[in-house]
Scaffold this motif. Structure first.
Motif, PDB file in Angstrom:
ATOM      1  N   LEU A 212       7.462  15.476  -4.578  1.00  0.00           N
ATOM      2  CA  LEU A 212       8.616  15.211  -5.433  1.00  0.00           C
ATOM      3  C   LEU A 212       9.574  14.351  -4.624  1.00  0.00           C
ATOM      4  O   LEU A 212      10.179  14.832  -3.663  1.00  0.00           O
ATOM      5  N   PRO A 213       9.707  13.056  -4.959  1.00  0.00           N
ATOM      6  CA  PRO A 213      10.541  12.151  -4.169  1.00  0.00           C
ATOM      7  C   PRO A 213      12.004  12.571  -4.137  1.00  0.00           C
ATOM      8  O   PRO A 213      12.445  13.425  -4.929  1.00  0.00           O
ATOM      9  N   GLY A 214      12.745  11.926  -3.239  1.00  0.00           N
ATOM     10  CA  GLY A 214      14.121  12.312  -2.992  1.00  0.00           C
ATOM     11  C   GLY A 214      15.020  12.275  -4.208  1.00  0.00           C
ATOM     12  O   GLY A 214      15.832  13.181  -4.423  1.00  0.00           O
ATOM     13  N   ILE A 215      14.907  11.232  -5.040  1.00  0.00           N
ATOM     14  CA  ILE A 215      15.859  11.095  -6.134  1.00  0.00           C
ATOM     15  C   ILE A 215      15.654  12.183  -7.186  1.00  0.00           C
ATOM     16  O   ILE A 215      16.621  12.759  -7.695  1.00  0.00           O
TER      17      ILE A 215
ATOM     18  N   ALA B 268      15.601  13.636 -14.871  1.00  0.00           N
ATOM     19  CA  ALA B 268      15.293  13.331 -13.470  1.00  0.00           C
ATOM     20  C   ALA B 268      13.978  12.571 -13.358  1.00  0.00           C
ATOM     21  O   ALA B 268      13.853  11.618 -12.583  1.00  0.00           O
ATOM     22  N   ALA B 269      12.984  12.980 -14.156  1.00  0.00           N
ATOM     23  CA  ALA B 269      11.695  12.286 -14.138  1.00  0.00           C
ATOM     24  C   ALA B 269      11.836  10.853 -14.640  1.00  0.00           C
ATOM     25  O   ALA B 269      11.192   9.932 -14.116  1.00  0.00           O
ATOM     26  N   SER B 270      12.688  10.638 -15.633  1.00  0.00           N
ATOM     27  CA  SER B 270      12.900   9.288 -16.164  1.00  0.00           C
ATOM     28  C   SER B 270      13.478   8.371 -15.098  1.00  0.00           C
ATOM     29  O   SER B 270      13.050   7.217 -14.941  1.00  0.00           O
ATOM     30  N   TYR B 271      14.456   8.874 -14.351  1.00  0.00           N
ATOM     31  CA  TYR B 271      15.041   8.068 -13.277  1.00  0.00           C
ATOM     32  C   TYR B 271      14.022   7.799 -12.177  1.00  0.00           C
ATOM     33  O   TYR B 271      14.013   6.722 -11.582  1.00  0.00           O
ATOM     34  N   GLN B 272      13.171   8.786 -11.899  1.00  0.00           N
ATOM     35  CA  GLN B 272      12.166   8.571 -10.863  1.00  0.00           C
ATOM     36  C   GLN B 272      11.154   7.520 -11.290  1.00  0.00           C
ATOM     37  O   GLN B 272      10.693   6.721 -10.472  1.00  0.00           O
ATOM     38  N   ILE B 273      10.804   7.493 -12.567  1.00  0.00           N
ATOM     39  CA  ILE B 273       9.918   6.442 -13.082  1.00  0.00           C
ATOM     40  C   ILE B 273      10.557   5.074 -12.872  1.00  0.00           C
ATOM     41  O   ILE B 273       9.917   4.123 -12.401  1.00  0.00           O
ATOM     42  N   LEU B 274      11.839   4.978 -13.214  1.00  0.00           N
ATOM     43  CA  LEU B 274      12.571   3.730 -13.016  1.00  0.00           C
ATOM     44  C   LEU B 274      12.561   3.318 -11.550  1.00  0.00           C
ATOM     45  O   LEU B 274      12.312   2.153 -11.211  1.00  0.00           O
ATOM     46  N   VAL B 275      12.797   4.279 -10.667  1.00  0.00           N
ATOM     47  CA  VAL B 275      12.846   3.986  -9.231  1.00  0.00           C
ATOM     48  C   VAL B 275      11.496   3.485  -8.735  1.00  0.00           C
ATOM     49  O   VAL B 275      11.423   2.505  -7.974  1.00  0.00           O
TER      50      VAL B 275
ATOM     51  N   ILE C 100       0.800  -1.220   0.000  1.00  0.00           N
ATOM     52  CA  ILE C 100       0.000   0.000   0.000  1.00  0.00           C
ATOM     53  C   ILE C 100       0.843   1.285   0.000  1.00  0.00           C
ATOM     54  O   ILE C 100       0.569   2.201  -0.789  1.00  0.00           O
ATOM     55  N   PRO C 101       1.880   1.419   0.859  1.00  0.00           N
ATOM     56  CA  PRO C 101       2.658   2.673   0.829  1.00  0.00           C
ATOM     57  C   PRO C 101       3.287   2.951  -0.534  1.00  0.00           C
ATOM     58  O   PRO C 101       3.290   4.093  -0.995  1.00  0.00           O
ATOM     59  N   THR C 102       3.807   1.906  -1.183  1.00  0.00           N
ATOM     60  CA  THR C 102       4.427   2.096  -2.492  1.00  0.00           C
ATOM     61  C   THR C 102       3.392   2.456  -3.549  1.00  0.00           C
ATOM     62  O   THR C 102       3.608   3.348  -4.378  1.00  0.00           O
ATOM     63  N   ILE C 103       2.249   1.763  -3.531  1.00  0.00           N
ATOM     64  CA  ILE C 103       1.189   2.060  -4.498  1.00  0.00           C
ATOM     65  C   ILE C 103       0.667   3.480  -4.299  1.00  0.00           C
ATOM     66  O   ILE C 103       0.448   4.219  -5.273  1.00  0.00           O
ATOM     67  N   ASN C 104       0.475   3.881  -3.041  1.00  0.00           N
ATOM     68  CA  ASN C 104       0.015   5.241  -2.763  1.00  0.00           C
ATOM     69  C   ASN C 104       1.010   6.273  -3.284  1.00  0.00           C
ATOM     70  O   ASN C 104       0.619   7.311  -3.827  1.00  0.00           O
ATOM     71  N   ALA C 105       2.300   5.981  -3.098  1.00  0.00           N
ATOM     72  CA  ALA C 105       3.332   6.904  -3.591  1.00  0.00           C
ATOM     73  C   ALA C 105       3.288   7.009  -5.110  1.00  0.00           C
ATOM     74  O   ALA C 105       3.454   8.098  -5.674  1.00  0.00           O
ATOM     75  N   MET C 106       3.054   5.879  -5.797  1.00  0.00           N
ATOM     76  CA  MET C 106       2.978   5.898  -7.251  1.00  0.00           C
ATOM     77  C   MET C 106       1.784   6.721  -7.733  1.00  0.00           C
ATOM     78  O   MET C 106       1.854   7.385  -8.781  1.00  0.00           O
ATOM     79  N   MET C 107       0.686   6.686  -6.983  1.00  0.00           N
ATOM     80  CA  MET C 107      -0.522   7.387  -7.398  1.00  0.00           C
ATOM     81  C   MET C 107      -0.366   8.897  -7.386  1.00  0.00           C
ATOM     82  O   MET C 107      -1.013   9.610  -8.165  1.00  0.00           O
ATOM     83  N   VAL C 108       0.480   9.418  -6.484  1.00  0.00           N
ATOM     84  CA  VAL C 108       0.577  10.877  -6.328  1.00  0.00           C
ATOM     85  C   VAL C 108       1.965  11.417  -6.645  1.00  0.00           C
ATOM     86  O   VAL C 108       2.200  12.612  -6.474  1.00  0.00           O
TER      87      VAL C 108
END
Length: 258
Positions: free
Chosen positions: A202-205, A219-226, A188-196
């Motif tokens: 804006l996540p750390g990476i 930067a957005a491409s790397y965040q998608i990968l993460v 759930i925490p990971t899915i919730n993070a993906m939703m928003v």
């Protein structure tokens, strides 16, 4: 685009001023958190400075064994933290959690490094250590949440489980519902993070890369990968941890161990 603005000791001292103010506000409002905030501040300074020096040494050394040693230490610490959250009473939880986190991290790191990023050397510390740390932190939380949820649910459902067993259900069938719920809880925490992601936070990476001067789309491409890595690793960890824990609750005669 301007490169990263480096912080010197004066800058860190000014940053520390925010914590001094926070401690003062706690005292003013009589929250009783002054000592907790002071310890947290001291640990943050000490731990991150030590890690910074260690990583600088590892990066300069550029040795595969040193990189692997750091990752194994990180796996062990993550496993201990997750085990403490799950239970210290159930036997062999630590090696179970260690193995689950190690397997999920190794699979995710291998896939990401060898097939996607493809650095000049597979052990490139610039990529392997930061990405490994991100995966490990998320896998640790996934293991802790799913494992603790499963253990607490089974402990509270002995009568229902024994009823299923008496009606001919196998141990796996008797606890399958609880295992599924635990896996979902861990995700759930990971899915919730993906939703928003990118909308609310804006996540750390991506923040770090933007601060260092990387183009926003890169930067957005790397965040998608993460985000995809974290979901993959989290699911594998939760599957392995819950499967192993379910076996701990039954003996060789398929009886529930209380």
């Amino acid at each position: 685009m301007e490169g990263l603005i480096k912080l010197d000791l004066l800058d860190l001292g000014l940053a520390l001023g925010m914590m001094v103010v926070a401690i003062g506000l706690s005292a003013w409002q009589q929250l009783g958190m002054e000592w907790t905030l002071a310890i947290a501040t001291g640990r943050t300074l000490l731990q991150l400075l030590v890690v910074g020096y260690i990583l600088a040494f590892i990066f300069a050394l550029d040795n595969p064994w040193a990189v692997l040693a750091i990752l194994l230490v990180m796996v062990s610490i993550a496993a201990i933290v997750a085990r403490n959250r799950i239970s210290k009473k159930i036997p062999r939880v630590l090696p179970l959690v260690w193995g689950a986190i190690f397997i999920s991290t190794a699979l995710t790191l291998g896939y990401t490094t060898l097939l996607i990023i493809q650095p000049s050397s597979w052990y490139e510390p610039q990529y392997l250590i930061p990405i490994g740390g991100i995966i490990l932190g998320n896998s640790m939380n996934g293991a802790a949440i799913s494992g603790e949820r499963l253990v607490s649910t089974i402990n509270a459902s002995h009568l229902e489980i024994e009823t299923h067993l008496s009606l001919g259900a196998t141990p796996q069938q008797a606890v399958n519902k609880y295992r599924t719920e635990a896996i979902i809880a861990g995700l759930i925490p990971t899915i919730n993070a993906m939703m928003v992601v990118g909308i609310v936070t804006l996540p750390g990476i991506i923040t770090g890369q933007l601060l260092s001067g990387i183009e926003p789309l890169d930067a957005a491409s790397y965040q998608i990968l993460v985000m995809f890595m974290l979901t993959f690793a989290n699911l594998i960890t939760a599957l392995l941890v819950t499967q192993g824990l379910c076996r701990q609750f039954f003996n060789g005669a398929a009886q529930l161990v209380k």
